[in-house]
Design a protein around this motif. Structure first.
Motif, PDB file in Angstrom:
ATOM      1  N   LEU A   1       0.045   4.205   1.122  1.00 24.59           N
ATOM      2  CA  LEU A   1      -0.151   5.053   2.301  1.00 24.59           C
ATOM      3  C   LEU A   1       0.742   4.653   3.473  1.00 24.59           C
ATOM      4  CD1 LEU A   1      -1.722   7.329   3.675  1.00 24.59           C
ATOM      5  CD2 LEU A   1      -3.440   5.622   4.349  1.00 24.59           C
ATOM      6  N   ASP A   2       0.768   3.337   3.775  1.00 26.25           N
ATOM      7  CA  ASP A   2       1.485   2.912   4.980  1.00 26.25           C
ATOM      8  C   ASP A   2       2.487   1.784   4.739  1.00 26.25           C
ATOM      9  OD1 ASP A   2      -0.285   0.824   4.557  1.00 26.25           O
ATOM     10  OD2 ASP A   2      -1.653   1.462   6.142  1.00 26.25           O
ATOM     11  N   GLY A   3       2.659   1.347   3.488  1.00 26.51           N
ATOM     12  CA  GLY A   3       3.667   0.340   3.194  1.00 26.51           C
ATOM     13  C   GLY A   3       3.334  -1.068   3.631  1.00 26.51           C
ATOM     14  N   HIS A   4       2.057  -1.345   3.901  1.00 27.42           N
ATOM     15  CA  HIS A   4       1.658  -2.690   4.312  1.00 27.42           C
ATOM     16  C   HIS A   4       1.577  -3.623   3.103  1.00 27.42           C
ATOM     17  CE1 HIS A   4      -0.408  -1.052   8.189  1.00 27.42           C
ATOM     18  NE2 HIS A   4       0.880  -1.280   8.367  1.00 27.42           N
TER      19      HIS A   4
ATOM     20  N   THR B   1       0.835  -1.196   0.000  1.00 27.97           N
ATOM     21  CA  THR B   1       0.000   0.000   0.000  1.00 27.97           C
ATOM     22  C   THR B   1       0.874   1.252   0.000  1.00 27.97           C
ATOM     23  OG1 THR B   1      -0.123  -0.016   2.418  1.00 27.97           O
ATOM     24  CG2 THR B   1      -1.871  -1.161   1.233  1.00 27.97           C
TER      25      THR B   1
ATOM     26  N   ARG C   1      -4.403  -8.031   4.656  1.00 27.51           N
ATOM     27  CA  ARG C   1      -2.981  -8.013   4.957  1.00 27.51           C
ATOM     28  C   ARG C   1      -2.352  -9.327   4.510  1.00 27.51           C
ATOM     29  NH1 ARG C   1      -1.453  -4.246   9.062  1.00 27.51           N
ATOM     30  NH2 ARG C   1       0.611  -5.222   9.027  1.00 27.51           N
TER      31      ARG C   1
END
Length: 267
Positions: free
Chosen positions: A97-100, A95, A123
């Protein structure tokens, strides 16, 4: 690859789309697109529309995208919907936005960036690679939906034609978990060996309609409570004949799909 770069194809497999080079400025998002259906040639890497990048959702940098039989039919102009849809439906990546790490379902996933909705992604555990992850969403959703649609339960019988494919193997696992008796078919000996390794003993052939009819005898005189059909043409009436009066046909095929009216007339 830049704008308009050709993407070659051979058979039913596409080459990997080159990832955009990292620059100080954010690279323009690209997708694989085809203007006209009819062949596997003429696929291009083209910029995603600016408005597509701005829609609310979860933006994901794609590391792997899944290609399915329906994508091939889509490009060849044989999609059941009759329309040329965006290519790809499964993705795995990170992602923005947050690198997940995440994976899931999204239309047009054969792209460097995909817009996913939170309800269609999850996830991704570290133990699962991006390439492994994109093999999971569609087959598990299909198998789960078919099991729910047929209301199959412990002690009942189900028929799985072409069971050595992705949906078939996942369905075998799910139906075993539900304690359902499974009669499976596959076309080649090495596929039968694979299914035996999965714990199946009731096997038949799906190479031809006569072979399907002959293998039905392995149901030990009992008709089935559910069929997950992926066959077409002459196989369909034979498949319907293997159902009991309260049985359910879950159609998961993509070619020559029968209408509900035609199915009712044949039963």
């Amino acid at each position: 690859a830049g704008t308009g770069t050709q993407v070659s194809a051979s058979g039913a497999s596409l080459v990997h789309m080159p990832r955009a080079q990292r620059h100080s400025r954010q690279p323009r998002a690209l997708s694989i697109k085809k203007e006209n259906a009819g062949s596997l040639e003429g696929l291009e890497c083209v910029p995603l529309p600016q408005d597509a990048e701005a829609i609310e959702g979860v933006l994901v940098d794609v590391h792997a995208a899944g290609l399915n039989f329906r994508d091939v039919l889509n490009v060849l102009g044989k999609d059941p919907t009759g329309t040329l849809r965006p290519i790809g439906g499964e993705f795995a990546g990170v992602t923005q936005l947050d690198g997940h790490r995440t994976y899931g379902l999204a239309s047009g996933s054969c792209a460097s960036v995909v817009l996913a909705t939170s309800g269609r992604c999850a996830r991704l555990p570290r133990r699962i690679s991006f390439e492994e992850a994109v093999t999971l969403p569609i087959v598990w959703v299909t198998a789960s939906y078919a099991a729910g649609d047929s209301r199959i339960h412990a002690g009942q019988r189900a028929i799985l034609p072409s069971a050595a494919g992705g949906v078939g193997l996942v369905s075998v696992e799910l139906l075993h978990w539900l304690s359902v008796r499974v009669h499976a078919s596959a076309g080649r000996p090495f596929k039968h060996a694979l299914l035996r390794a999965c714990g199946l003993r009731c096997l038949g052939s799906s190479r031809s309609a006569p072979a399907v009819a002959a293998s039905a005898g392995s149901l030990l005189g009992h008709r089935s409570d559910a069929v997950y059909n992926a066959l077409s043409d002459d196989h369909i009436p034979l498949t319907l004949a293997e159902l009991n009066e309260a049985g359910t046909l879950s159609e998961i095929g993509k070619l020559a799909v029968w209408s509900s009216v035609r199915v009712a007339a044949a039963c």
